[in-house]
Scaffold this active site. Structure first.
Site, PDB file in Angstrom:
ATOM      1  N   CYS A 136       0.834  -1.205   0.000  1.00  0.00           N
ATOM      2  CA  CYS A 136       0.000   0.000   0.000  1.00  0.00           C
ATOM      3  C   CYS A 136       0.866   1.252   0.000  1.00  0.00           C
ATOM      4  O   CYS A 136       1.452   1.606   1.028  1.00  0.00           O
ATOM      5  CB  CYS A 136      -0.908  -0.027   1.232  1.00  0.00           C
ATOM      6  SG  CYS A 136      -1.880   1.475   1.445  1.00  0.00           S
ATOM      7  N   CYS A 139      -0.245   4.107   2.276  1.00  0.00           N
ATOM      8  CA  CYS A 139       0.115   3.918   3.683  1.00  0.00           C
ATOM      9  C   CYS A 139       1.604   4.176   3.918  1.00  0.00           C
ATOM     10  O   CYS A 139       1.977   4.766   4.925  1.00  0.00           O
ATOM     11  CB  CYS A 139      -0.175   2.476   4.119  1.00  0.00           C
ATOM     12  SG  CYS A 139      -1.743   1.839   3.543  1.00  0.00           S
ATOM     13  N   ASP A 140       2.450   3.701   3.040  1.00  0.00           N
ATOM     14  CA  ASP A 140       3.871   3.592   3.383  1.00  0.00           C
ATOM     15  C   ASP A 140       4.825   4.458   2.567  1.00  0.00           C
ATOM     16  O   ASP A 140       6.020   4.489   2.863  1.00  0.00           O
ATOM     17  CB  ASP A 140       4.306   2.123   3.251  1.00  0.00           C
ATOM     18  CG  ASP A 140       3.584   1.235   4.269  1.00  0.00           C
ATOM     19  OD1 ASP A 140       3.140   1.772   5.296  1.00  0.00           O
ATOM     20  OD2 ASP A 140       3.458   0.028   4.017  1.00  0.00           O
TER      21      ASP A 140
END
Ligand code: NAP
Length: 329
Positions: A136, A139-140
Protein backbone atom coordinates in the site's frame (compact mmCIF):
# COMPACT_ATOMS: atom_id res chain seq x y z
CA UNK A 1 -28.95 -13.40 22.60
CA UNK A 2 -32.70 -14.09 22.46
CA UNK A 3 -34.17 -17.19 24.15
CA UNK A 4 -34.51 -19.10 20.90
CA UNK A 5 -30.79 -18.73 20.24
CA UNK A 6 -31.21 -16.18 17.47
CA UNK A 7 -28.83 -13.25 17.67
CA UNK A 8 -29.73 -9.77 16.60
CA UNK A 9 -26.41 -9.29 14.81
CA UNK A 10 -23.61 -11.52 13.61
CA UNK A 11 -20.56 -9.83 12.14
CA UNK A 12 -18.31 -11.85 9.87
CA UNK A 13 -14.77 -10.50 9.77
CA UNK A 14 -12.23 -9.12 12.20
CA UNK A 15 -10.70 -6.09 10.53
CA UNK A 16 -11.41 -2.36 10.87
CA UNK A 17 -14.91 -2.69 9.34
CA UNK A 18 -15.95 -5.71 11.42
CA UNK A 19 -14.68 -4.37 14.74
CA UNK A 20 -16.20 -0.94 14.15
CA UNK A 21 -19.54 -2.56 13.30
CA UNK A 22 -19.13 -4.56 16.53
CA UNK A 23 -18.43 -1.44 18.58
CA UNK A 24 -21.46 0.41 17.25
CA UNK A 25 -23.86 -2.52 17.50
CA UNK A 26 -22.60 -3.42 20.99
CA UNK A 27 -23.18 0.15 22.15
CA UNK A 28 -26.69 -0.08 20.65
CA UNK A 29 -27.33 -3.11 22.89
CA UNK A 30 -27.52 -5.50 19.95
CA UNK A 31 -25.09 -7.93 21.65
CA UNK A 32 -23.15 -8.75 18.48
CA UNK A 33 -21.28 -11.95 17.88
CA UNK A 34 -18.14 -11.33 15.82
CA UNK A 35 -16.92 -14.35 13.91
CA UNK A 36 -13.55 -12.79 13.39
CA UNK A 37 -11.73 -15.49 11.49
CA UNK A 38 -8.88 -17.65 12.58
CA UNK A 39 -6.45 -14.98 11.41
CA UNK A 40 -8.25 -11.95 12.76
CA UNK A 41 -6.98 -8.43 12.19
CA UNK A 42 -6.98 -8.45 8.40
CA UNK A 43 -4.48 -6.63 6.25
CA UNK A 44 -3.29 -4.47 9.16
CA UNK A 45 -1.58 -7.55 10.58
CA UNK A 46 1.01 -7.47 7.78
CA UNK A 47 1.78 -3.79 8.03
CA UNK A 48 4.13 -2.19 10.52
CA UNK A 49 3.71 1.48 11.37
CA UNK A 50 0.34 3.07 10.69
CA UNK A 51 0.71 6.84 10.63
CA UNK A 52 -2.46 7.84 8.84
CA UNK A 53 -5.12 6.68 11.26
CA UNK A 54 -6.51 9.69 13.14
CA UNK A 55 -6.19 9.45 16.89
CA UNK A 56 -2.70 7.97 16.90
CA UNK A 57 -0.50 11.09 16.64
CA UNK A 58 2.67 9.07 17.22
CA UNK A 59 1.67 6.27 14.84
CA UNK A 60 0.80 2.74 15.88
CA UNK A 61 1.76 -0.76 14.79
CA UNK A 62 -0.95 -2.36 12.63
CA UNK A 63 -1.45 -5.42 14.90
CA UNK A 64 -1.59 -3.16 17.98
CA UNK A 65 -4.25 -1.02 16.32
CA UNK A 66 -6.36 -4.08 15.58
CA UNK A 67 -6.05 -5.22 19.20
CA UNK A 68 -7.21 -1.77 20.28
CA UNK A 69 -10.22 -1.95 17.93
CA UNK A 70 -11.12 -5.39 19.27
CA UNK A 71 -10.73 -4.39 22.91
CA UNK A 72 -12.94 -1.35 22.42
CA UNK A 73 -15.76 -3.50 20.98
CA UNK A 74 -15.28 -6.07 23.76
CA UNK A 75 -15.64 -3.36 26.39
CA UNK A 76 -19.27 -2.87 25.32
CA UNK A 77 -20.10 -6.56 25.28
CA UNK A 78 -19.22 -7.80 21.79
CA UNK A 79 -18.48 -11.53 21.81
CA UNK A 80 -15.90 -13.17 19.57
CA UNK A 81 -15.49 -16.51 17.88
CA UNK A 82 -11.95 -16.92 16.58
CA UNK A 83 -12.80 -19.26 13.75
CA UNK A 84 -13.51 -19.16 10.04
CA UNK A 85 -17.03 -19.17 8.63
CA UNK A 86 -17.42 -22.21 6.40
CA UNK A 87 -20.95 -21.76 5.05
CA UNK A 88 -23.82 -19.29 5.10
CA UNK A 89 -27.51 -19.41 4.22
CA UNK A 90 -29.03 -15.98 3.66
CA UNK A 91 -32.08 -17.26 1.75
CA UNK A 92 -34.54 -16.83 4.64
CA UNK A 93 -34.87 -15.64 8.24
CA UNK A 94 -33.22 -16.41 10.52
CA UNK A 95 -29.97 -15.96 8.63
CA UNK A 96 -27.60 -18.85 9.22
CA UNK A 97 -23.84 -18.94 9.49
CA UNK A 98 -21.71 -22.00 10.18
CA UNK A 99 -18.23 -22.40 11.63
CA UNK A 100 -17.62 -26.05 10.80
CA UNK A 101 -20.46 -28.04 12.40
CA UNK A 102 -21.51 -25.17 14.66
CA UNK A 103 -24.55 -23.24 13.41
CA UNK A 104 -25.12 -19.61 14.41
CA UNK A 105 -28.41 -17.82 13.67
CA UNK A 106 -29.20 -14.13 13.52
CA UNK A 107 -31.69 -11.57 12.28
CA UNK A 108 -28.96 -9.50 10.67
CA UNK A 109 -25.48 -10.27 9.38
CA UNK A 110 -22.77 -7.76 8.61
CA UNK A 111 -20.25 -9.09 6.11
CA UNK A 112 -16.83 -7.51 6.62
CA UNK A 113 -14.52 -10.20 5.32
CA UNK A 114 -12.20 -7.76 3.55
CA UNK A 115 -9.85 -8.39 0.70
CA UNK A 116 -6.33 -9.63 0.46
CA UNK A 117 -3.58 -8.02 -1.51
CA UNK A 118 -2.24 -10.55 -3.99
CA UNK A 119 1.23 -11.66 -3.03
CA UNK A 120 4.08 -12.81 -5.21
CA UNK A 121 4.20 -16.03 -3.23
CA UNK A 122 7.87 -15.95 -2.28
CA UNK A 123 9.09 -17.06 1.17
CA UNK A 124 11.47 -14.06 1.25
CA UNK A 125 8.50 -11.76 0.54
CA UNK A 126 6.65 -13.17 3.56
CA UNK A 127 9.70 -12.92 5.81
CA UNK A 128 10.23 -9.23 5.04
CA UNK A 129 6.60 -8.10 5.19
CA UNK A 130 6.42 -4.85 7.17
CA UNK A 131 10.21 -4.54 6.83
CA UNK A 132 10.33 -3.15 3.34
CA UNK A 133 7.79 -5.40 1.61
CA UNK A 134 4.51 -3.54 1.43
CA UNK A 135 1.20 -3.59 -0.42
CA UNK A 136 0.00 0.00 0.00
CA UNK A 137 1.76 3.13 -1.25
CA UNK A 138 -0.82 5.43 0.33
CA UNK A 139 0.11 3.92 3.68
CA UNK A 140 3.87 3.59 3.38
CA UNK A 141 5.25 5.92 0.68
CA UNK A 142 6.24 8.58 3.21
CA UNK A 143 8.75 6.18 4.78
CA UNK A 144 10.78 6.24 1.54
CA UNK A 145 11.86 9.88 1.24
CA UNK A 146 14.89 10.18 -1.05
CA UNK A 147 15.12 6.37 -1.30
CA UNK A 148 14.93 3.85 -4.11
CA UNK A 149 11.85 1.65 -4.34
CA UNK A 150 10.62 -1.14 -6.57
CA UNK A 151 6.97 -1.36 -7.63
CA UNK A 152 5.72 -4.65 -9.08
CA UNK A 153 2.75 -4.84 -11.47
CA UNK A 154 1.44 -3.59 -14.77
CA UNK A 155 -2.11 -2.52 -13.92
CA UNK A 156 -3.54 0.85 -12.95
CA UNK A 157 -2.69 0.26 -9.28
CA UNK A 158 0.99 -0.23 -10.07
CA UNK A 159 1.04 2.91 -12.26
CA UNK A 160 -0.75 4.94 -9.62
CA UNK A 161 1.56 3.71 -6.86
CA UNK A 162 4.69 4.34 -8.94
CA UNK A 163 3.57 7.90 -9.74
CA UNK A 164 2.58 8.57 -6.13
CA UNK A 165 5.91 7.23 -4.87
CA UNK A 166 7.87 9.69 -7.00
CA UNK A 167 6.66 12.41 -4.61
CA UNK A 168 8.84 10.82 -1.96
CA UNK A 169 11.38 8.38 -3.40
CA UNK A 170 14.21 9.64 -5.57
CA UNK A 171 13.97 6.60 -7.86
CA UNK A 172 11.18 4.14 -8.64
CA UNK A 173 11.88 0.91 -10.53
CA UNK A 174 8.69 -0.47 -12.04
CA UNK A 175 9.03 -4.21 -12.57
CA UNK A 176 6.44 -5.85 -14.83
CA UNK A 177 6.35 -9.40 -16.17
CA UNK A 178 5.42 -8.41 -19.75
CA UNK A 179 6.32 -5.56 -22.10
CA UNK A 180 2.67 -4.51 -22.54
CA UNK A 181 0.62 -2.96 -19.78
CA UNK A 182 -2.85 -3.82 -18.56
CA UNK A 183 -3.11 -0.27 -17.19
CA UNK A 184 -4.97 2.45 -19.08
CA UNK A 185 -2.85 4.20 -21.74
CA UNK A 186 -3.06 7.58 -20.02
CA UNK A 187 -1.55 6.14 -16.84
CA UNK A 188 1.18 4.39 -18.82
CA UNK A 189 1.97 7.66 -20.63
CA UNK A 190 2.33 9.47 -17.32
CA UNK A 191 4.65 6.78 -16.01
CA UNK A 192 6.77 6.83 -19.18
CA UNK A 193 7.01 10.61 -18.99
CA UNK A 194 8.19 10.61 -15.39
CA UNK A 195 11.97 10.74 -15.21
CA UNK A 196 12.10 9.31 -11.70
CA UNK A 197 10.53 6.05 -12.93
CA UNK A 198 12.60 3.40 -14.68
CA UNK A 199 10.82 0.50 -16.38
CA UNK A 200 12.13 -3.04 -15.87
CA UNK A 201 10.00 -5.02 -18.32
CA UNK A 202 9.62 -8.71 -19.13
CA UNK A 203 10.87 -9.34 -15.63
CA UNK A 204 9.65 -11.33 -12.66
CA UNK A 205 10.76 -11.00 -9.06
CA UNK A 206 12.52 -14.18 -8.01
CA UNK A 207 13.57 -13.19 -4.53
CA UNK A 208 13.54 -10.32 -2.08
CA UNK A 209 16.98 -9.96 -0.56
CA UNK A 210 17.90 -8.68 2.90
CA UNK A 211 18.29 -10.01 6.44
CA UNK A 212 16.52 -7.54 8.70
CA UNK A 213 15.04 -5.36 5.98
CA UNK A 214 14.78 -5.23 2.22
CA UNK A 215 18.11 -4.48 0.55
CA UNK A 216 17.57 -5.66 -3.02
CA UNK A 217 15.22 -7.50 -5.32
CA UNK A 218 16.40 -10.28 -7.64
CA UNK A 219 14.63 -10.15 -10.99
CA UNK A 220 14.79 -12.54 -13.92
CA UNK A 221 14.22 -11.39 -17.46
CA UNK A 222 11.74 -13.90 -18.87
CA UNK A 223 13.00 -13.41 -22.43
CA UNK A 224 16.76 -13.66 -21.86
CA UNK A 225 16.79 -15.68 -18.61
CA UNK A 226 19.28 -13.19 -17.16
CA UNK A 227 18.99 -12.41 -13.43
CA UNK A 228 19.85 -9.03 -11.91
CA UNK A 229 19.87 -7.77 -8.32
CA UNK A 230 18.25 -4.34 -8.07
CA UNK A 231 19.35 -2.47 -4.94
CA UNK A 232 16.28 -1.01 -3.23
CA UNK A 233 14.97 0.12 0.13
CA UNK A 234 11.48 -1.19 -0.37
CA UNK A 235 9.23 -3.21 -2.65
CA UNK A 236 5.61 -2.25 -3.27
CA UNK A 237 3.69 -5.24 -4.59
CA UNK A 238 0.75 -3.88 -6.61
CA UNK A 239 -0.57 -6.90 -8.49
CA UNK A 240 -4.21 -6.62 -7.47
CA UNK A 241 -6.50 -7.60 -4.62
CA UNK A 242 -8.92 -10.47 -4.11
CA UNK A 243 -12.08 -9.86 -2.08
CA UNK A 244 -12.93 -12.66 0.36
CA UNK A 245 -16.31 -13.52 -1.08
CA UNK A 246 -16.22 -17.16 -2.22
CA UNK A 247 -18.53 -18.01 0.70
CA UNK A 248 -21.25 -15.70 -0.57
CA UNK A 249 -21.36 -16.78 -4.21
CA UNK A 250 -24.96 -17.36 -5.26
CA UNK A 251 -26.30 -15.59 -2.16
CA UNK A 252 -25.16 -11.99 -2.56
CA UNK A 253 -24.65 -9.93 -5.72
CA UNK A 254 -21.05 -9.33 -6.77
CA UNK A 255 -19.27 -7.52 -9.56
CA UNK A 256 -17.03 -9.33 -12.04
CA UNK A 257 -14.05 -9.12 -9.70
CA UNK A 258 -16.04 -10.62 -6.81
CA UNK A 259 -16.63 -7.44 -4.77
CA UNK A 260 -20.02 -7.36 -3.05
CA UNK A 261 -22.59 -4.95 -4.43
CA UNK A 262 -24.58 -2.74 -2.09
CA UNK A 263 -27.42 -0.39 -2.77
CA UNK A 264 -26.21 3.12 -3.51
CA UNK A 265 -24.00 4.39 -0.74
CA UNK A 266 -25.73 2.26 1.87
CA UNK A 267 -24.41 -1.10 3.08
CA UNK A 268 -27.65 -2.87 2.12
CA UNK A 269 -27.18 -6.05 0.06
CA UNK A 270 -29.88 -7.82 -1.89
CA UNK A 271 -30.45 -10.35 0.94
CA UNK A 272 -32.82 -8.87 3.55
CA UNK A 273 -30.95 -8.29 6.80
CA UNK A 274 -27.49 -8.72 5.29
CA UNK A 275 -25.18 -5.72 5.12
CA UNK A 276 -21.65 -5.44 3.77
CA UNK A 277 -18.83 -3.10 4.71
CA UNK A 278 -15.15 -2.41 4.14
CA UNK A 279 -12.77 -3.76 1.53
CA UNK A 280 -15.14 -6.59 0.63
CA UNK A 281 -17.21 -3.86 -1.07
CA UNK A 282 -14.73 -1.08 -1.68
CA UNK A 283 -12.04 -1.65 -4.27
CA UNK A 284 -11.27 2.04 -4.62
CA UNK A 285 -10.23 3.58 -1.29
CA UNK A 286 -9.17 0.46 0.66
CA UNK A 287 -8.08 2.29 3.79
CA UNK A 288 -8.52 1.30 7.44
CA UNK A 289 -10.31 4.56 8.09
CA UNK A 290 -12.77 4.15 5.19
CA UNK A 291 -13.41 0.51 6.15
CA UNK A 292 -14.06 1.57 9.75
CA UNK A 293 -16.47 4.24 8.48
CA UNK A 294 -18.39 1.65 6.48
CA UNK A 295 -18.46 -0.67 9.50
CA UNK A 296 -20.23 2.10 11.39
CA UNK A 297 -22.68 2.58 8.50
CA UNK A 298 -23.45 -1.17 8.44
CA UNK A 299 -24.16 -1.23 12.17
CA UNK A 300 -26.53 1.74 11.80
CA UNK A 301 -28.22 0.11 8.79
CA UNK A 302 -28.64 -3.15 10.75
CA UNK A 303 -30.07 -1.24 13.69
CA UNK A 304 -32.64 0.45 11.40
CA UNK A 305 -33.54 -2.89 9.86
CA UNK A 306 -34.17 -4.41 13.30
CA UNK A 307 -36.18 -1.40 14.40
CA UNK A 308 -38.39 -1.77 11.31
CA UNK A 309 -38.93 -5.46 12.07
CA UNK A 310 -39.92 -4.55 15.59
CA UNK A 311 -42.75 -2.43 14.20
CA UNK A 312 -41.16 0.99 14.25
CA UNK A 313 -41.02 3.22 11.21
CA UNK A 314 -37.38 4.16 10.85
CA UNK A 315 -36.33 6.62 8.21
CA UNK A 316 -33.86 5.07 5.80
CA UNK A 317 -30.45 6.64 6.29
CA UNK A 318 -29.76 6.59 2.58
CA UNK A 319 -32.59 6.42 0.09
CA UNK A 320 -32.52 3.42 -2.17
CA UNK A 321 -30.07 3.96 -4.96
CA UNK A 322 -30.17 7.72 -4.45
CA UNK A 323 -26.47 8.24 -4.20
CA UNK A 324 -25.22 5.63 -6.63
CA UNK A 325 -22.73 7.09 -9.05
CA UNK A 326 -21.67 5.40 -12.24
CA UNK A 327 -18.15 4.13 -12.21
CA UNK A 328 -16.06 5.54 -15.02
CA UNK A 329 -13.11 3.16 -14.83
P1 NAP B 1 -5.07 -5.58 -12.26
O1 NAP B 1 -5.67 -4.65 -13.24
O2 NAP B 1 -5.61 -6.96 -12.11
O3 NAP B 1 -3.51 -5.66 -12.61
C1 NAP B 1 -2.67 -6.55 -11.94
C2 NAP B 1 -1.29 -6.45 -12.57
O4 NAP B 1 -0.39 -7.26 -11.80
C3 NAP B 1 -1.24 -6.95 -14.01
O5 NAP B 1 -0.38 -6.15 -14.75
C4 NAP B 1 -0.66 -8.36 -13.86
O6 NAP B 1 0.15 -8.73 -14.94
C5 NAP B 1 0.22 -8.22 -12.64
N1 NAP B 1 0.32 -9.49 -11.90
C6 NAP B 1 -0.70 -10.25 -11.43
N2 NAP B 1 -0.21 -11.31 -10.76
C7 NAP B 1 1.14 -11.21 -10.83
C8 NAP B 1 2.21 -11.99 -10.33
N3 NAP B 1 1.99 -13.11 -9.61
N4 NAP B 1 3.48 -11.60 -10.58
C9 NAP B 1 3.71 -10.46 -11.28
N5 NAP B 1 2.75 -9.67 -11.78
C10 NAP B 1 1.47 -10.04 -11.55
O7 NAP B 1 -5.09 -4.99 -10.75
P2 NAP B 1 -5.02 -3.45 -10.29
O8 NAP B 1 -3.94 -2.74 -10.97
O9 NAP B 1 -4.99 -3.53 -8.79
O10 NAP B 1 -6.40 -2.85 -10.74
C11 NAP B 1 -7.66 -3.41 -10.31
C12 NAP B 1 -8.81 -2.62 -10.91
O11 NAP B 1 -8.85 -1.32 -10.32
C13 NAP B 1 -8.65 -2.40 -12.43
O12 NAP B 1 -9.92 -2.42 -13.00
C14 NAP B 1 -8.06 -1.02 -12.52
O13 NAP B 1 -8.33 -0.38 -13.74
C15 NAP B 1 -8.73 -0.32 -11.35
N6 NAP B 1 -7.90 0.81 -10.86
C16 NAP B 1 -8.06 2.04 -11.44
C17 NAP B 1 -7.31 3.13 -11.03
C18 NAP B 1 -7.51 4.45 -11.65
O14 NAP B 1 -8.14 4.54 -12.66
N7 NAP B 1 -7.02 5.52 -11.06
C19 NAP B 1 -6.34 2.95 -10.03
C20 NAP B 1 -6.16 1.70 -9.48
C21 NAP B 1 -6.94 0.61 -9.91
P3 NAP B 1 -0.47 -9.11 -16.39
O15 NAP B 1 -0.88 -7.80 -16.97
O16 NAP B 1 0.66 -9.76 -17.09
O17 NAP B 1 -1.62 -10.02 -16.10
Amino acid sequence: MSENGIRKVIIIGGGPAGYTAALYSARANLEPLVIEGFQWGGQLMITSDVENYPGYPDGVLGPQMMQDFRRQAERFGAEFVTDDVTRVDFSSQPLRVWTGEQEHRAETVIVATGATARQLGLPSEQRLQGRGVTYCATCDAAFYKEKTVVVVGGGDSAMEEALFLTRFASKVLLVHRRDAFRASPIMVDRVRANEAIELVLDSVVEEVLGDEKVEAVRVRNVKTGETTDLATDGIFVAIGHDPTTALFRGQLDMDDAGYLLTDGKSTVTKAPGVFAAGDVVDHVYRQAITAAGMGCQAALDAERFLAARDGGEPQPLVEEGALATPRNW
